[in-house]
Design an enzyme around this catalytic site. Structure first.
Site, PDB file in Angstrom:
ATOM      1  N   SER A   1       0.830  -1.204   0.000  1.00 16.88           N
ATOM      2  CA  SER A   1       0.000   0.000   0.000  1.00 16.88           C
ATOM      3  C   SER A   1       0.870   1.263   0.000  1.00 16.88           C
ATOM      4  CB  SER A   1      -0.981  -0.032   1.180  1.00 16.88           C
ATOM      5  OG  SER A   1      -1.959   0.978   1.057  1.00 16.88           O
TER       6      SER A   1
ATOM      7  N   ASP B   1      -8.242  -2.956  -7.238  1.00 22.52           N
ATOM      8  CA  ASP B   1      -7.694  -2.754  -5.901  1.00 22.52           C
ATOM      9  C   ASP B   1      -8.774  -2.168  -4.989  1.00 22.52           C
ATOM     10  OD1 ASP B   1      -6.352  -0.849  -3.828  1.00 22.52           O
ATOM     11  OD2 ASP B   1      -4.754  -2.226  -4.433  1.00 22.52           O
TER      12      ASP B   1
ATOM     13  N   HIS C   1      -6.442  -5.890  -1.663  1.00 23.34           N
ATOM     14  CA  HIS C   1      -5.444  -4.845  -1.426  1.00 23.34           C
ATOM     15  C   HIS C   1      -4.363  -5.432  -0.517  1.00 23.34           C
ATOM     16  CE1 HIS C   1      -3.848  -0.795  -1.147  1.00 23.34           C
ATOM     17  NE2 HIS C   1      -3.875  -0.844   0.173  1.00 23.34           N
TER      18      HIS C   1
END
Length: 400
Positions: free
Chosen positions: A175, A271, A338
């Site tokens: 991330s 995502d 994610h």
């Protein structure tokens, strides 16, 4: 009947034992004190940076995997104050031990290529992907925007405890940590011995500059605010800021074109963070019509799925702007997910996601060791039955 129940109980027990083994042994925290604090390399609240280190062994003793924690960004004083006294802004609030799994696992069965490396998880506490550097601290807020100094202090600490002798090294992250990986990849390579094999892995860090469902460039405005708040411009790659505004250089589609170090991009084409925060953020969806869809992709209407399919096409276009490179790795699946490298279930497990019959762990290992190239892009949702699509608890995500 009793025999069947016994078999079921035994299977459940064996699965539980395997899952506990996969989660790994807790790894204690290490604080970077003294010289780091003295030169202002501190978290948002002024506390020292931190990381967790599980030492390598056997043939991996001179190999290093540095993994950067994720956690979004703060784009102004208000949002930075909101995270200042949490684990994302203060090492005082971080867990003293965390389990290592997935790419950080020390079990060969669960992490065959990197299990015996020196494995580090760098904690994220600056709110700007380790790019900020403002000297003045406002006494009214006591916010320290010093991410770039934190990055350097942590890297120097790792070099002193053995990374300076690295033979193989990977910088990875999830991330905001995946974006950190791309921003600092070439700089990381420059710190290590000339003869070392060094590559980078960005997991869910390829954020794209796309319009939201209202037609606004919400994420571009947001990144501009992050860069301005933290004073990030001078620590973004000069090869990008000499062409684009600093805010745009938070987007890999612009910033990663000039990278010299080999990069593996691991990302879901749908995502879940980008769907919730770039495509359909709350400000663009005041009636909450996307709320149920964002919690569970199975709840999406045909029209919402069409918008998401268009988002996938834009993601592919942005990825294509990097140009082709034989040294680049790609694992772009069609999952609603994610971050897929940190959890055992998605990194390497009995039913983990695959592309071309290949798990993420195998694809990354083959790419790093040059056993074979891996550049695979999945077909459109819902074509891949191996996906682990995220389903969010509405109680834990009331504002999605």
């Amino acid at each position: 009947m009793a025999e069947a129940r016994s078999r079921l109980w035994l299977c459940s027990l064996l699965f539980l034992v395997a899952l506990l083994q996969a989660r790994g042994v807790p790894v204690r925290i290490t604080y970077v004190r003294n010289s780091a604090v003295a030169r202002g390399a501190v978290c948002l609240d002024g506390s020292p940076p931190a990381y967790h280190l599980d030492r390598g062994f056997g043939t991996g003793i001179n190999n290093w995997l540095v993994h950067i924690e994720g956690g979004g960004w703060c784009n102004n004083v208000t949002t930075c104050l909101a995270r200042k006294n949490t684990r994302l802004g203060s090492s005082k609030q971080m867990a003293k031990e965390i389990p290592f799994s997935g790419i950080l696992s020390n079990k060969r069965r669960y992490n065959p290529d990197f299990y015996n490396w020196n494995r580090i998880k760098v904690r994220y506490c600056d709110g700007a992907s380790f790019t900020g550097d403002i000297e003045v601290v406002n006494p009214a807020t006591n916010l320290h925007f010093r991410g770039a100094r934190v990055w350097l202090a942590v890297m120097e600490d790792l070099l002193t405890i053995g990374m300076a002798k690295a033979e193989n090294a990977i910088l990875s992250g999830c991330s905001a940590g995946g974006l950190t990986t791309i921003i600092h990849c070439d700089g990381f390579r420059a710190l290590l011995p000339m003869g070392a094999k060094v590559k980078c892995l960005s997991d869910a860090g390829f954020f794209i500059n796309a319009k939201d469902v209202s037609g606004a460039l919400h994420i571009e405005s947001y990144y501009n605010q992050v860069v301005a708040t933290h004073g990030s411009a001078k620590h973004l790659p000069r090869s990008c800021t000499s062409i684009y505004s600093p805010g745009l250089c938070f987007f890999p589609q612009y910033m990663a074109r000039q990278m010299r170090t080999p990069l593996f991009i691991l990302n879901a084409a749908y995502d879940s963070w980008q769907i919730k925060n770039i495509l359909a953020p709350g400000v663009a969806d005041p009636q909450g019509t996307w709320h149920g869809c964002e919690l569970d992709i199975n709840n999406c209407s045909p029209n919402q799925l069409k918008v998401m399919q268009d988002f996938r096409l834009e993601f592919m276009y942005s990825l294509g702007r990097l140009g082709s490179s034989s040294s680049r790795g790609l694992f772009i699946d069609s999952c609603y997910a994610h971050c897929q490298s940190e959890t055992q279930e998605t990194w390497l497990w009995g039913d983990s996601p695959v592309l071309a019959k290949t798990s993420i762990a195998r694809a990354v290992g083959d790419w790093f060791f040059d056993r074979k190239p891996f550049q695979k892009i999945d077909c459109a949702y819902p074509c891949n039955p191996t996906c682990h699509n995220r389903v969010f608890d509405p109680q834990e995500h009331p504002n999605l």
